[in-house]
Scaffold this motif. Structure first.
Motif: not given
Length: 198
Positions: A38-43
């Motif tokens: 879920x947080x891949x884009x932000x990371x």
């Protein structure tokens, strides 16, 4: 996505590095989102050491970012190197997008596309099998995320040397990935068996 995830991710990390360190105004024409992260884009948009330990994917992304940083720091003229690489990527690198319909067998297409390339590890094949929606159980996305998270936690624990050497006194040279130890134990693979996919 059937194929190309690692290549697209590596190019994206490289572009993010060049943007952050040398060319703040460059546009990056695509973004990446992974269904099981879920947080891949932000990371990927803000790769940092603090979040790198959250899961195994972030850890590897951060390691790639550090490797890129180390490579650039060894160059005689860092800015010229960044300009050259960015110019090459923008001018020559193209992405081929195969859109397939639901009737196409993704596994056979993947096999055809990858003939002659570096084969997947046993661990990658088993993980893909667990996450596949084409199996009889038709697992939902929430279950996929749970399996993926558990897999990552197991993989991360194996990087703790004290835990690893508690499990085995063998070095990890024998294994393509450390989780192969568990797969070998579960399958009761004899030690002298050389069949990779036992």
């Amino acid at each position: 996505m059937i194929d190309g995830q690692q290549r697209l991710t590596t190019i994206y990390i490289l572009l993010q590095y060049i943007k952050k360190e040398f060319k703040e105004r460059i546009p990056i024409e695509y973004s990446l989102t992974y269904e099981t992260r879920k947080k891949s884009t932000e990371f990927l948009s803000n790769i940092n050491k603090e979040e790198a330990e959250e899961n195994i994917d972030f850890f590897h992304v951060y390691q790639a970012y550090k490797t890129i940083d180390e490579w650039f720091k060894r160059q005689k003229n860092i800015v010229v190197a960044a300009d050259d690489i960015y110019g090459y990527l923008v001018k020559y690198v193209k992405i081929i997008w195969y859109k397939i319909d639901d009737s196409e067998d993704a596994i056979s297409l993947f096999t055809r596309l990858n003939i002659g390339k570096i084969p997947l590890t046993v661990a990658e094949l088993v993980k893909a099998m667990f996450l596949s929606r084409d199996n009889e159980e038709e697992i939902d996305r929430k279950k996929q995320e749970e399996i993926s998270l558990q897999w990552d936690n197991i993989e991360r624990e194996f990087h703790n040397d004290r835990f690893w050497y508690f499990l085995t006194n063998q070095t990890n040279v024998r294994y393509q990935t450390k989780i192969d130890l568990v797969l070998n134990l579960i399958s009761k693979k004899p030690e002298k068996t050389y069949d990779k996919y036992y």
